[in-house]
Write a protein that holds these residues in place. Structure first.
Motif, PDB file in Angstrom:
ATOM      1  N   GLY A 266     -11.071 -10.646   9.910  1.00  0.00           N
ATOM      2  CA  GLY A 266     -10.641 -10.765   8.516  1.00  0.00           C
ATOM      3  C   GLY A 266     -11.470 -10.004   7.510  1.00  0.00           C
ATOM      4  N   LYS A 267     -12.102  -8.879   7.942  1.00  0.00           N
ATOM      5  CA  LYS A 267     -12.909  -8.080   7.011  1.00  0.00           C
ATOM      6  C   LYS A 267     -12.502  -6.603   7.093  1.00  0.00           C
ATOM      7  CE  LYS A 267     -16.943 -11.112   6.941  1.00  0.00           C
ATOM      8  NZ  LYS A 267     -18.409 -11.217   7.156  1.00  0.00           N
ATOM      9  N   PRO A 268     -11.325  -6.264   6.557  1.00  0.00           N
ATOM     10  CA  PRO A 268     -10.875  -4.871   6.615  1.00  0.00           C
ATOM     11  C   PRO A 268     -11.758  -3.949   5.785  1.00  0.00           C
ATOM     12  CG  PRO A 268      -9.465  -6.141   5.158  1.00  0.00           C
ATOM     13  CD  PRO A 268     -10.369  -7.131   5.851  1.00  0.00           C
ATOM     14  N   CYS A 269     -11.787  -2.661   6.161  1.00  0.00           N
ATOM     15  CA  CYS A 269     -12.636  -1.688   5.468  1.00  0.00           C
ATOM     16  C   CYS A 269     -12.298  -1.573   3.987  1.00  0.00           C
ATOM     17  CB  CYS A 269     -12.479  -0.302   6.113  1.00  0.00           C
ATOM     18  SG  CYS A 269     -12.981  -0.211   7.842  1.00  0.00           S
ATOM     19  N   ASN A 270     -11.014  -1.744   3.646  1.00  0.00           N
ATOM     20  CA  ASN A 270     -10.589  -1.500   2.263  1.00  0.00           C
ATOM     21  C   ASN A 270     -10.416  -2.785   1.465  1.00  0.00           C
ATOM     22  OD1 ASN A 270      -8.316  -2.537   3.476  1.00  0.00           O
ATOM     23  ND2 ASN A 270      -6.903  -1.038   2.612  1.00  0.00           N
ATOM     24  N   ARG A 271     -11.188  -3.809   1.798  1.00  0.00           N
ATOM     25  CA  ARG A 271     -10.969  -5.112   1.164  1.00  0.00           C
ATOM     26  C   ARG A 271     -11.260  -5.119  -0.336  1.00  0.00           C
ATOM     27  NH1 ARG A 271     -14.967  -5.456   4.960  1.00  0.00           N
ATOM     28  NH2 ARG A 271     -17.109  -5.919   4.310  1.00  0.00           N
ATOM     29  N   GLN A 272     -12.045  -4.136  -0.846  1.00  0.00           N
ATOM     30  CA  GLN A 272     -12.303  -4.086  -2.285  1.00  0.00           C
ATOM     31  C   GLN A 272     -11.274  -3.237  -3.030  1.00  0.00           C
ATOM     32  OE1 GLN A 272     -17.098  -4.814  -2.925  1.00  0.00           O
ATOM     33  NE2 GLN A 272     -16.205  -2.929  -3.637  1.00  0.00           N
ATOM     34  N   THR A 273     -10.477  -2.467  -2.295  1.00  0.00           N
ATOM     35  CA  THR A 273      -9.543  -1.538  -2.938  1.00  0.00           C
ATOM     36  C   THR A 273      -8.415  -2.297  -3.617  1.00  0.00           C
ATOM     37  OG1 THR A 273     -10.025   0.099  -1.225  1.00  0.00           O
ATOM     38  CG2 THR A 273      -8.058   0.456  -2.555  1.00  0.00           C
ATOM     39  N   PRO A 274      -8.193  -2.060  -4.917  1.00  0.00           N
ATOM     40  CA  PRO A 274      -7.178  -2.842  -5.629  1.00  0.00           C
ATOM     41  C   PRO A 274      -5.746  -2.489  -5.259  1.00  0.00           C
ATOM     42  CG  PRO A 274      -8.200  -1.238  -7.092  1.00  0.00           C
ATOM     43  CD  PRO A 274      -8.970  -1.194  -5.816  1.00  0.00           C
ATOM     44  N   HIS A 275      -5.475  -1.213  -4.974  1.00  0.00           N
ATOM     45  CA  HIS A 275      -4.109  -0.805  -4.660  1.00  0.00           C
ATOM     46  C   HIS A 275      -4.116   0.295  -3.603  1.00  0.00           C
ATOM     47  CE1 HIS A 275      -3.818  -2.415  -8.818  1.00  0.00           C
ATOM     48  NE2 HIS A 275      -2.732  -2.986  -8.326  1.00  0.00           N
ATOM     49  N   SER A 276      -3.078   0.306  -2.793  1.00  0.00           N
ATOM     50  CA  SER A 276      -2.917   1.330  -1.768  1.00  0.00           C
ATOM     51  C   SER A 276      -1.846   2.321  -2.217  1.00  0.00           C
ATOM     52  CB  SER A 276      -2.505   0.676  -0.444  1.00  0.00           C
ATOM     53  OG  SER A 276      -2.262   1.661   0.530  1.00  0.00           O
ATOM     54  N   HIS A 277      -2.094   3.607  -1.937  1.00  0.00           N
ATOM     55  CA  HIS A 277      -1.148   4.632  -2.369  1.00  0.00           C
ATOM     56  C   HIS A 277      -0.869   5.637  -1.252  1.00  0.00           C
ATOM     57  CE1 HIS A 277      -1.029   3.425  -6.590  1.00  0.00           C
ATOM     58  NE2 HIS A 277      -2.337   3.197  -6.492  1.00  0.00           N
ATOM     59  N   ASN A 278       0.139   6.474  -1.509  1.00  0.00           N
ATOM     60  CA  ASN A 278       0.513   7.551  -0.596  1.00  0.00           C
ATOM     61  C   ASN A 278       1.046   7.013   0.731  1.00  0.00           C
ATOM     62  OD1 ASN A 278       0.891  10.317  -0.358  1.00  0.00           O
ATOM     63  ND2 ASN A 278      -1.050  10.650   0.681  1.00  0.00           N
ATOM     64  N   PHE A 279       1.721   5.864   0.675  1.00  0.00           N
ATOM     65  CA  PHE A 279       2.337   5.267   1.851  1.00  0.00           C
ATOM     66  C   PHE A 279       3.763   4.892   1.454  1.00  0.00           C
ATOM     67  CE2 PHE A 279       2.227   1.389   4.919  1.00  0.00           C
ATOM     68  CZ  PHE A 279       2.984   2.090   5.834  1.00  0.00           C
ATOM     69  N   LEU A 280       4.726   5.615   1.989  1.00  0.00           N
ATOM     70  CA  LEU A 280       6.121   5.421   1.612  1.00  0.00           C
ATOM     71  C   LEU A 280       6.556   3.963   1.730  1.00  0.00           C
ATOM     72  CD1 LEU A 280       7.853   8.551   3.196  1.00  0.00           C
ATOM     73  CD2 LEU A 280       7.687   7.998   0.767  1.00  0.00           C
ATOM     74  N   THR A 281       7.298   3.491   0.748  1.00  0.00           N
ATOM     75  CA  THR A 281       7.852   2.133   0.592  1.00  0.00           C
ATOM     76  C   THR A 281       6.811   1.119   0.128  1.00  0.00           C
ATOM     77  OG1 THR A 281       7.554   1.143   2.809  1.00  0.00           O
ATOM     78  CG2 THR A 281       9.470   2.589   2.491  1.00  0.00           C
TER      79      THR A 281
ATOM     80  N   GLY B 283     -14.436   1.726  -3.462  1.00  0.00           N
ATOM     81  CA  GLY B 283     -13.023   1.453  -3.254  1.00  0.00           C
ATOM     82  C   GLY B 283     -12.261   1.173  -4.530  1.00  0.00           C
ATOM     83  N   ILE B 284     -12.987   1.033  -5.640  1.00  0.00           N
ATOM     84  CA  ILE B 284     -12.348   0.740  -6.932  1.00  0.00           C
ATOM     85  C   ILE B 284     -12.445   1.955  -7.847  1.00  0.00           C
ATOM     86  CG2 ILE B 284     -12.363  -0.772  -8.957  1.00  0.00           C
ATOM     87  CD1 ILE B 284     -13.640  -2.928  -7.113  1.00  0.00           C
ATOM     88  N   SER B 285     -13.676   2.357  -8.165  1.00  0.00           N
ATOM     89  CA  SER B 285     -13.866   3.563  -8.977  1.00  0.00           C
ATOM     90  C   SER B 285     -14.812   4.557  -8.307  1.00  0.00           C
ATOM     91  CB  SER B 285     -14.384   3.195 -10.363  1.00  0.00           C
ATOM     92  OG  SER B 285     -15.608   2.489 -10.272  1.00  0.00           O
ATOM     93  N   VAL B 286     -15.526   4.139  -7.289  1.00  0.00           N
ATOM     94  CA  VAL B 286     -16.210   5.063  -6.383  1.00  0.00           C
ATOM     95  C   VAL B 286     -15.275   5.217  -5.197  1.00  0.00           C
ATOM     96  CG1 VAL B 286     -18.219   5.501  -4.924  1.00  0.00           C
ATOM     97  CG2 VAL B 286     -18.513   4.368  -7.133  1.00  0.00           C
ATOM     98  N   ILE B 287     -14.683   6.385  -5.079  1.00  0.00           N
ATOM     99  CA  ILE B 287     -13.543   6.564  -4.179  1.00  0.00           C
ATOM    100  C   ILE B 287     -13.802   7.687  -3.182  1.00  0.00           C
ATOM    101  CG2 ILE B 287     -11.825   5.564  -5.729  1.00  0.00           C
ATOM    102  CD1 ILE B 287     -11.300   8.282  -6.895  1.00  0.00           C
ATOM    103  N   HIS B 288     -13.020   7.708  -2.103  1.00  0.00           N
ATOM    104  CA  HIS B 288     -13.287   8.655  -1.031  1.00  0.00           C
ATOM    105  C   HIS B 288     -12.211   9.718  -0.876  1.00  0.00           C
ATOM    106  CE1 HIS B 288     -10.300   6.207   0.989  1.00  0.00           C
ATOM    107  NE2 HIS B 288     -10.252   7.096   1.964  1.00  0.00           N
ATOM    108  N   CYS B 289     -10.979   9.444  -1.378  1.00  0.00           N
ATOM    109  CA  CYS B 289      -9.855  10.305  -1.022  1.00  0.00           C
ATOM    110  C   CYS B 289      -8.964  10.578  -2.232  1.00  0.00           C
ATOM    111  CB  CYS B 289      -9.034   9.644   0.089  1.00  0.00           C
ATOM    112  SG  CYS B 289      -7.483  10.488   0.468  1.00  0.00           S
ATOM    113  N   PRO B 290      -8.792  11.844  -2.593  1.00  0.00           N
ATOM    114  CA  PRO B 290      -7.916  12.140  -3.732  1.00  0.00           C
ATOM    115  C   PRO B 290      -6.449  11.840  -3.446  1.00  0.00           C
ATOM    116  CG  PRO B 290      -8.605  14.172  -2.653  1.00  0.00           C
ATOM    117  CD  PRO B 290      -9.412  13.064  -2.043  1.00  0.00           C
ATOM    118  N   TYR B 291      -6.037  11.896  -2.187  1.00  0.00           N
ATOM    119  CA  TYR B 291      -4.642  11.599  -1.861  1.00  0.00           C
ATOM    120  C   TYR B 291      -4.357  10.109  -1.988  1.00  0.00           C
ATOM    121  CZ  TYR B 291      -4.628  16.374  -0.210  1.00  0.00           C
ATOM    122  OH  TYR B 291      -4.742  17.740  -0.161  1.00  0.00           O
TER     123      TYR B 291
END
Length: 301
Positions: free
Chosen positions: A37-52, A128-136
């Motif tokens: 229950g500890k995913p890598c992106n647990r602090q990320t508020p929203h996910s993008h670039n994934f259809l649907t 994962g919020i404002s310190v980010i790794h991926c522009p996509y």
């Protein structure tokens, strides 16, 4: 088949693990998904670039995914942490933190990676919020904003070139003496990308959203986002203990069917590739599940 025996055990139940479980559940395989229950992106508020699913929270996506996978009656879930995995006569034996032991014919590692963040106060809270790794994944949301890159050397140059596509208000922070070549430095400056060698002492933020970089000399700069590519390690030592080969960059070595170098062990998701996105994780998990099922068919035919 006994209750503690499975055809496939999947270690890690985030996007790639759930995708593998769906493929195997639809293949009528008896599967156990073990997840702490500890995913890598647990602090990320929203996910993008994934259809649907563009703009959904990571929890929304994974919760719906788990609900859909649970519809396949041959797939079971266990909330626990795997301590060891070793080869057995029939396949593999797994031991968990809670003291349970399970057997399986195949293993799929969907365990992600563990980021080793720079020791800068405030950075962890912003990751994962404002310190980010991926522009996509995140660049569109901070387009045209005052942005920084925390990097040095060849990677800093290449990443700097890339991020100018999303914003013209860009500064490269090498956090110490620059190791860029004179040619790289000249090119970035000619593209209006200043290079700061000042050491960052801390990040001022509000709920993970960067407000200000504070430097050791006492000066400050306000920015909205900071790209970073921290060091990492595989999130579990079990892969090394089994003898699964790593590539020079630290990711697991897999073939086109997600097989690791150890027979019967597959891997998918963030532990195999630097392209950390939900879409990629799902794709690699689906392939791992299908390829694992194909191997089971071939071995029993």
């Amino acid at each position: 088949m006994e209750s503690n025996q499975y055809e496939v055990i999947i270690i890690g139940g985030s996007y790639s693990g759930l995708a593998a479980a769906m493929a195997l559940g639809r293949s009528l395989r008896k599967v156990l998904v073990i997840d702490a229950g500890k995913p890598c992106n647990r602090q990320t508020p929203h996910s993008h670039n994934f259809l649907t699913q563009d703009g959904k929270t990571p929890l929304e996506i994974s919760s719906l995914a788990k609900q859909q996978v649970e519809a396949y009656e041959t797939v079971s879930f266990l909330s626990d942490y795997v301590l060891s995995a070793k080869k057995s006569e029939q396949g593999f034996q797994i031991k968990t933190q809670e003291g349970d032991t399970f057997e399986s014919l195949k293993l799929i590692f969907a365990t992600g990676i563990r980021d080793i963040l720079p020791d800068i106060p405030g950075l962890q809270e912003c990751w994962g919020i404002s310190v980010i790794h991926c522009p996509y994944c995140h660049g569109y949301e901070v387009r045209n904003e005052k942005t920084g890159i925390l990097a040095n050397g060849d990677f800093a140059f290449e990443f700097g070139k890339m991020i100018t596509n999303w914003t013209k208000e860009l500064t490269l922070y090498t956090n110490g003496k620059s190791t860029l070549t004179p040619e790289q430095t000249e090119k970035l400056i000619s593209k209006n990308v200043p290079i700061s060698e000042k050491k960052i002492s801390r990040i001022i933020h509000q709920d993970g959203k960067i407000k200000t970089l504070v430097f050791q000399d006492g000066s400050r700069e306000n920015i909205t986002a900071l790209y970073a590519k921290p060091d990492f390690e595989q999130s579990t030592p079990i892969l090394s203990e089994l003898g699964c080969a790593l590539k020079e960059n630290g990711y697991l070595e897999v073939d086109q069917l997600q097989r690791t170098s150890f027979p019967g062990v597959f891997a998918c998701g963030d532990n195999i590739n630097m392209f950390r996105s939900v879409a990629f994780a799902v794709s690699s998990g689906s392939m791992a599940g299908a390829a694992c099922n194909k191997d089971l068919i071939d071995e029993s035919f």
